[in-house]
Write a protein that holds these residues in place. Structure first.
Motif, mmCIF file in Angstrom:
data_model
loop_
_atom_site.group_PDB
_atom_site.id
_atom_site.type_symbol
_atom_site.label_atom_id
_atom_site.label_comp_id
_atom_site.label_asym_id
_atom_site.label_seq_id
_atom_site.Cartn_x
_atom_site.Cartn_y
_atom_site.Cartn_z
ATOM 1 N N CYS A 63 24.285 71.263 20.171
ATOM 2 C CA CYS A 63 24.164 70.332 21.288
ATOM 3 C C CYS A 63 25.435 70.384 22.125
ATOM 4 C CB CYS A 63 23.914 68.912 20.771
ATOM 5 S SG CYS A 63 23.866 67.642 22.057
ATOM 6 N N ASP A 64 25.306 70.737 23.404
ATOM 7 C CA ASP A 64 26.463 70.839 24.288
ATOM 8 C C ASP A 64 27.180 69.508 24.448
ATOM 9 O OD1 ASP A 64 25.937 73.513 24.651
ATOM 10 O OD2 ASP A 64 24.852 73.241 26.543
ATOM 11 N N TRP A 65 26.408 68.423 24.495
ATOM 12 C CA TRP A 65 27.016 67.099 24.634
ATOM 13 C C TRP A 65 27.875 66.788 23.422
ATOM 14 C CZ3 TRP A 65 27.353 62.376 22.285
ATOM 15 C CH2 TRP A 65 27.699 61.267 23.084
ATOM 16 N N MET A 66 27.340 67.073 22.229
ATOM 17 C CA MET A 66 28.099 66.851 21.000
ATOM 18 C C MET A 66 29.335 67.755 20.957
ATOM 19 S SD MET A 66 26.450 64.569 19.096
ATOM 20 C CE MET A 66 24.819 63.860 18.837
ATOM 21 N N ALA A 67 29.191 68.977 21.435
ATOM 22 C CA ALA A 67 30.317 69.912 21.445
ATOM 23 C C ALA A 67 31.437 69.387 22.331
ATOM 24 C CB ALA A 67 29.848 71.279 21.924
ATOM 25 N N ALA A 68 31.057 68.801 23.481
ATOM 26 C CA ALA A 68 32.073 68.259 24.379
ATOM 27 C C ALA A 68 32.770 67.048 23.776
ATOM 28 C CB ALA A 68 31.422 67.877 25.715
ATOM 29 N N VAL A 69 32.000 66.215 23.082
ATOM 30 C CA VAL A 69 32.565 64.995 22.496
ATOM 31 C C VAL A 69 33.448 65.303 21.301
ATOM 32 C CG1 VAL A 69 31.990 62.873 21.249
ATOM 33 C CG2 VAL A 69 30.735 63.486 23.329
ATOM 34 N N PHE A 70 32.938 66.139 20.381
ATOM 35 C CA PHE A 70 33.662 66.378 19.131
ATOM 36 C C PHE A 70 34.637 67.553 19.200
ATOM 37 C CE2 PHE A 70 29.600 64.470 17.434
ATOM 38 C CZ PHE A 70 30.175 63.238 17.175
ATOM 39 N N GLY A 71 34.454 68.430 20.174
ATOM 40 C CA GLY A 71 35.323 69.594 20.248
ATOM 41 C C GLY A 71 36.252 69.593 21.433
ATOM 42 N N GLY A 72 36.130 68.571 22.291
ATOM 43 C CA GLY A 72 36.950 68.513 23.483
ATOM 44 C C GLY A 72 38.110 67.546 23.351
ATOM 45 N N SER A 73 38.469 66.960 24.495
ATOM 46 C CA SER A 73 39.634 66.077 24.526
ATOM 47 C C SER A 73 39.265 64.604 24.398
ATOM 48 C CB SER A 73 40.400 66.297 25.840
ATOM 49 O OG SER A 73 39.553 66.057 26.962
ATOM 50 N N PHE A 74 37.981 64.317 24.140
ATOM 51 C CA PHE A 74 37.573 62.929 23.957
ATOM 52 C C PHE A 74 38.176 62.373 22.668
ATOM 53 C CE2 PHE A 74 34.286 64.764 26.653
ATOM 54 C CZ PHE A 74 34.138 63.801 27.634
ATOM 55 N N MET A 75 38.348 61.053 22.641
ATOM 56 C CA MET A 75 38.962 60.442 21.459
ATOM 57 C C MET A 75 38.076 60.592 20.229
ATOM 58 S SD MET A 75 38.508 56.363 22.173
ATOM 59 C CE MET A 75 36.893 55.583 22.253
ATOM 60 N N GLU A 76 36.739 60.773 20.448
ATOM 61 C CA GLU A 76 35.838 60.939 19.300
ATOM 62 C C GLU A 76 36.130 62.220 18.530
ATOM 63 O OE1 GLU A 76 33.723 58.209 22.102
ATOM 64 O OE2 GLU A 76 34.849 60.085 22.288
ATOM 65 N N SER A 77 36.775 63.188 19.187
ATOM 66 C CA SER A 77 37.051 64.458 18.510
ATOM 67 C C SER A 77 38.004 64.274 17.344
ATOM 68 C CB SER A 77 37.631 65.470 19.500
ATOM 69 O OG SER A 77 38.867 65.005 20.023
ATOM 70 N N ALA A 78 38.785 63.190 17.380
ATOM 71 C CA ALA A 78 39.737 62.929 16.299
ATOM 72 C C ALA A 78 39.231 61.857 15.343
ATOM 73 C CB ALA A 78 41.085 62.518 16.888
ATOM 74 N N ASN A 79 38.053 61.318 15.632
ATOM 75 C CA ASN A 79 37.497 60.262 14.787
ATOM 76 C C ASN A 79 36.267 60.756 14.038
ATOM 77 O OD1 ASN A 79 39.421 58.472 15.781
ATOM 78 N ND2 ASN A 79 38.102 57.817 17.476
ATOM 79 N N ASN A 80 35.950 60.076 12.978
ATOM 80 C CA ASN A 80 34.761 60.416 12.196
ATOM 81 C C ASN A 80 33.611 59.463 12.480
ATOM 82 O OD1 ASN A 80 35.966 62.588 10.871
ATOM 83 N ND2 ASN A 80 36.814 61.280 9.275
ATOM 84 N N GLU A 81 33.805 58.556 13.434
ATOM 85 C CA GLU A 81 32.762 57.569 13.720
ATOM 86 C C GLU A 81 32.559 57.449 15.223
ATOM 87 O OE1 GLU A 81 32.405 53.916 11.274
ATOM 88 O OE2 GLU A 81 32.690 52.865 13.178
ATOM 89 N N VAL A 82 31.296 57.449 15.640
ATOM 90 C CA VAL A 82 30.934 57.312 17.049
ATOM 91 C C VAL A 82 29.915 56.186 17.178
ATOM 92 C CG1 VAL A 82 29.966 58.455 19.063
ATOM 93 C CG2 VAL A 82 31.318 59.764 17.437
ATOM 94 N N SER A 83 30.118 55.308 18.152
ATOM 95 C CA SER A 83 29.207 54.175 18.351
ATOM 96 C C SER A 83 28.155 54.512 19.400
ATOM 97 C CB SER A 83 29.992 52.931 18.794
ATOM 98 O OG SER A 83 30.861 52.487 17.774
ATOM 99 N N PHE A 84 26.918 54.143 19.091
ATOM 100 C CA PHE A 84 25.801 54.269 20.029
ATOM 101 C C PHE A 84 25.134 52.900 20.144
ATOM 102 C CE2 PHE A 84 26.283 58.781 19.663
ATOM 103 C CZ PHE A 84 25.648 59.322 20.769
ATOM 104 N N PRO A 85 25.738 51.961 20.874
ATOM 105 C CA PRO A 85 25.127 50.632 21.005
ATOM 106 C C PRO A 85 23.772 50.720 21.696
ATOM 107 C CG PRO A 85 26.923 50.928 22.580
ATOM 108 C CD PRO A 85 26.978 52.095 21.659
ATOM 109 N N GLY A 86 22.830 49.922 21.219
ATOM 110 C CA GLY A 86 21.493 49.916 21.813
ATOM 111 C C GLY A 86 20.567 50.995 21.310
ATOM 112 N N THR A 87 21.073 51.834 20.390
ATOM 113 C CA THR A 87 20.246 52.911 19.821
ATOM 114 C C THR A 87 19.891 52.573 18.382
ATOM 115 O OG1 THR A 87 21.296 54.577 21.224
ATOM 116 C CG2 THR A 87 20.147 55.370 19.267
ATOM 117 N N SER A 88 18.628 52.720 18.029
ATOM 118 C CA SER A 88 18.172 52.405 16.676
ATOM 119 C C SER A 88 18.360 53.598 15.747
ATOM 120 C CB SER A 88 16.697 51.998 16.693
ATOM 121 O OG SER A 88 15.881 53.099 17.057
ATOM 122 N N ARG A 89 18.355 53.317 14.445
ATOM 123 C CA ARG A 89 18.476 54.373 13.446
ATOM 124 C C ARG A 89 17.292 55.329 13.526
ATOM 125 N NH1 ARG A 89 18.135 53.928 8.627
ATOM 126 N NH2 ARG A 89 19.831 55.225 7.828
#
Length: 252
Positions: A63-89
């Motif tokens: 997933c390109d979006w995931m690649a940008a978030v986890f492999g780029g300069s976003f703060m999520e790239s250094a974290n093991n947890e990402v929040s998706f408010p409003g999204t169900s399991r």
């Protein structure tokens, strides 16, 4: 992961199937096949109603979006947890199953429009297409079972348009236009609340069209008038026949 953490359907509490974890190098005990801990390899999605764990490298590769978030300069790239408010399991589980297997495996409680919105957010057009097909299949099935789907179709329409689900939006427009009289009779307020562009489309493509309704109305009025004239003429002819027989001379 112990047996008590694996559901009867073979799904783990984090939403991945036993076979899926095995395929991608994770044992059902939560450890990789070579014995390493999964903690450094996985990411946790914090959702509206719980959390789901996923395999970070696979997300980045699928997933390109995931690649940008986890492999780029976003703060999520250094974290093991990402929040998706409003999204169900259930919704996130469907996304992860798609990323792992390239297939959509919807659960009964899945909301198609929630998944459509998330697929659009994650830039996954094929998942959007699969979700559109699923949504239409469910609507058609409900209609065949005798359920009223008009209200749901009206709700789906502009959500589908907003989230780039163009095939679903086109199907909703077709359904509304081909059932326009019934939809308008039961959901007039909802019809009037639609965008000006959609209102114009309804008027142009509705069936039956306005010209047909006017012609039918004219035909029905003319037919009723003709029937009344025929009744009057029949009564007049009946009186003439009665008068003719009553004034005829008696036969000797």
């Amino acid at each position: 992961m112990g047996k008590d953490e694996m559901g009867k359907d073979g799904m783990s509490k984090d939403g991945m199937s036993k076979d899926g974890m095995s395929t991608y190098g994770m044992g059902t005990d939560g450890r990789s096949k070579d014995g390493r801990s999964k903690d450094g390899m996985n990411v946790t999605f914090r959702l509206e109603d719980g959390t789901i764990n996923a395999h970070r490298p696979l997300l980045i590769s699928s997933c390109d979006w995931m690649a940008a978030v986890f492999g780029g300069s976003f703060m999520e790239s250094a974290n093991n947890e990402v929040s998706f408010p409003g999204t169900s399991r259930v919704c996130m589980q469907a996304v992860l199953e798609y990323l792992y297997t390239n297939q959509l495996c919807p659960m009964a409680e899945l909301d198609p429009m929630e998944l459509t919105a998330l697929a659009n957010r994650l830039c996954l057009p094929r998942l959007t297409a699969l979700t559109e097909h699923y949504a239409v299949s469910e609507l058609v099935k409900a209609s065949k079972d005798g359920q009223d789907i008009d209200g749901e179709v009206l709700t789906y329409l502009e959500l589908a348009q907003f989230h780039n689900a163009n095939q679903l939006a086109a199907w909703c427009l077709h359904h509304i236009c081909t059932h326009y009289n019934n939809v308008c009779a039961n959901y007039r307020k909802e019809i009037k609340a639609k965008s000006a562009e959609n209102q114009e489309y309804f008027e142009k493509h509705r069936w039956p069209p306005v010209w047909y309704l006017k012609e039918e109305d004219h035909y029905q009025r003319v037919r009723k008038e003709r029937e009344k004239e025929d009744v009057v003429l029949n009564k007049h002819h009946s009186r003439r026949r009665w008068c003719f027989w009553s004034t005829s001379p008696a036969v000797a």
